[in-house]
Every structure is written in structure tokens, then in C-alpha cells.
Write a protein that holds these residues in place. Structure first.
Motif: not given
Length: 110
Positions: A17-19, A24-27, A33-34, A39-42
């Protein structure tokens, strides 16, 4: 064995969850980027599945206890990944949350 399994699952859930949230924060916020967002969504999806392997059958209890793990894990992630330095009140608060996790999850029940 159930205690160890539960702790490992909480740690895996926190990592996922944290990663995921961090990616998503980084993207989005850091314009990476997307692909980072995807990767965050996965990773957040993985988190959702990891919780289902907890030995306790009560969703509410698992999610409530995980909240304390998330608090402590988020501070640890900030230290390890973002160079964040928690103050004593951050650490006291995280400790209180972890005590809450222990009470919620591992108190003897009849």
C-alpha cells in the motif's frame, strides 16, 4: 504460527500500500508519468489481496489494525525512501498505534 503469519502479512500489506501510494505520488506530483502511476495502482491492488490472507476472519478488525501498521510503516518509508526525520511525537504516535494493533489483533478472546 498464526501470529508470525499475521505479522508478515501486515508487513507485506504495508509495503504494497505505501509503495503504491508513493508511486502514484511520484507519477503525479513529481511528474514522473503514467508508468509510475500504473505501478502504484497495481501495488494498491496487491495490498487489497494480501489482507484477505490474514488468519482472522473479521474484515473490520483486520482493516482497523492495519491502520496502525500503516501509520508506523508510512513513517518508516519516509525515513528510508524520502529522507524524512520523524520527531519524538511522530514516534510516540506510531508507538501508540502499534500498541493499538496488538490489542485489536492479538488480545485473548473467548
Amino acid at each position: 504460527m498464526n501470529l508470525l503469519r499475521s505479522i508478515v502479512l501486515f508487513l507485506l500489506a504495508a509495503l504494497a500500500e505505501i509503495s503504491g501510494a508513493w508511486l502514484i505520488w511520484q507519477g503525479w506530483r513529481e511528474n514522473r508519468g503514467v508508468v509510475w502511476i500504473a505501478g502504484g495502482i497495481l501495488a494498491l491492488g496487491v495490498y487489497g489481496f494480501v489482507a484477505t490472507f490474514q488468519p482472522d476472519p473479521n474484515f473490520g478488525r483486520i482493516l482497523a489494525a492495519y491502520g496502525g501498521i500503516f501509520v508506523a510503516g508510512s513513517l518508516a518509508w519516509g525515513v528510508l525512501v524520502d529522507g524524512f526525520r520523524p520527531d519524538r511525537w511522530d514516534l510516540v504516535g506510531a508507538g501508540i498505534c502499534l500498541i493499538g494493533v496488538a490489542v485489536i489483533m492479538y488480545a485473548p478472546r473467548t
